[in-house]
Every structure is written in C-alpha cells, then in structure tokens.
Design a protein around this motif. Sequence first.
Motif, short mmCIF file in Angstrom:
data_model
loop_
_atom_site.label_atom_id
_atom_site.label_comp_id
_atom_site.label_asym_id
_atom_site.label_seq_id
_atom_site.Cartn_x
_atom_site.Cartn_y
_atom_site.Cartn_z
N THR A 168 26.86 -48.90 64.87
CA THR A 168 26.31 -49.99 65.68
C THR A 168 25.55 -49.46 66.89
O THR A 168 24.82 -50.21 67.55
N ARG A 176 22.09 -50.20 62.18
CA ARG A 176 22.92 -51.15 62.94
C ARG A 176 23.16 -52.41 62.11
O ARG A 176 24.28 -52.94 62.06
N VAL A 206 32.69 -54.06 64.86
CA VAL A 206 31.28 -53.94 64.48
C VAL A 206 30.44 -55.11 64.99
O VAL A 206 29.21 -55.04 65.00
N LEU A 210 27.04 -55.56 69.04
CA LEU A 210 25.74 -56.09 68.65
C LEU A 210 25.52 -57.52 69.11
O LEU A 210 24.57 -58.16 68.69
#
Length: 266
Positions: A168, A176, A206, A210
């Motif tokens: 990530t 990513r 994860v 993001l």
Amino acid sequence: MIPAHILNRKGARSLKDINLEAIAYLNKGLVETKNLMEWLATDQLALLQLVLKDIGKEAWFTDIEVAVNTQKKPTANSNTKVIGETLGILTRNKDIYDHFKKHTSDLVRCWACWAESTHHDELKSLLSAMKPYVADTHFGVREVVIFASKERMIEDLDTAIKILTPWTKATDENIRRFAVEALRPVGVWTKKIAAFQENPAKGLPVLEPLQSDTSKYVRDAVANWLNDASKSQPTWVQTICNEWQQNSATKETAYIIKRGLRTINK
C-alpha cells in the motif's frame, strides 16, 4: 510499422462492431487489446501458434490445443487460463517467461502470469513472482493476476494481509490498487472471502493506508471493498466511514466514503 489508425483506435462496444483489421493485428500479437470486446474476439490459438514458432517450440501446440478443446464450456477467460497452466506444465524456463513478460500482446503476458503462478507453493514466493504482472500497464493482465492468486491468498489470508500491507506504500498505483482489489470480500468473477464478509475489520491494514489515496484507480478499489463489506456488515462500514470522515477531511476520502456507502444509501 503499425498504422496510426490501428494504434489509436477505440475498442468496439460489441462483437458485431469489431474492427476486423485490428483483429488481424491482435491475432499476430502485434498490438494490445483495447477493451474486453477485442479480448473476446482474439483467436488465442492462432496467436499461440505464432508465439510458439517464435521461440522454436511449435511441438507444444498440440498439447495445449487438446487442453483447450477438451473443456466442457470453454470461454475466452478459461482459454487464457488453460493455455497458461499448460505452458506451466511444459516449461519452467525463465528465459521463455521473461520473453513472454515483454511481449507486445497482453494475452501472451496473461498466459505467462497463469504459467508462473503454478510454480509456487508458498504464498510469499507466489506474490513475489506475480508482482511484475500486478504492475503491468494493461488492465487485462492486472485482472488475470488476481484470478491467478486470489484463491491461494484466501487459503492463507493472514499471510496475504501481512505481505500486501507494505504494498500500500508503493509508488506504483497499480501495486497499491492490487493490495485492496485482490482481497475484496466479494469482487468480480472471483471467489468470495467469507472471513472478510464476517469480520471486515481484518482488512483494515490494507484499507487504512489508502483512505485518502491520490489515485482514483486506488480510491475506486477501496470504495468497492467497503461497498462489498456493507452488504454483510453495514454497521461496521458506516462506523469506519464516520471515523475516516472525522480523521481525514480530504476530497479523496470523501470520494471513497460516498462510493463505499452507495449500497447503504441507495
């Protein structure tokens, strides 16, 4: 020389609108497919014959053709898998795979992805081998690598999360995006991940890095992950979105939240 009108073409919206001149180039492996319609229309066995001739392995064609034709319900997707997996049985030659990875045809790179995926028993080794395909410039290859690795990740989900969490932080948006997209609770044309449907909090390692990603490609993956989870755990998704809204007041996070809650708010 490839004509400019072939290189700059737009993908057909339906099979009946396929540009036959473009298909001729696709069947020779001289250009990439532009969209799903072109991918479906490409004659993979015709392409395979040329590719095998190019590496002096014409003798392999019969075995692969038999494998393709003995399928009960062949599809373009299953043909790609069968060709790749049969190649994986026929060779482990790194030079051949390196050649395929650089091939102009995205379909040839898909075959290589499937082939290499069969050579790794450990998940860490598998994902390391798959990473170049994850970063491929073509959307089709990036989807195939999910097909080739997701079930193995489901079998060892904790390890998959541990391996993909550092991804990530990659500078490449494709890497990513894979970290999230490959672990979607439901996904598209892939096996569901029951553990995430029951306890989506397992996926936070994860997701959280993001939550305000600069790439729309990545943001869409995060939003789709949350939307998948909302179908079985709506309260959890609402809570996470509320937390992100308070902790990350960016337009990127707002975009993810809006799309992530689309099923809840429809």
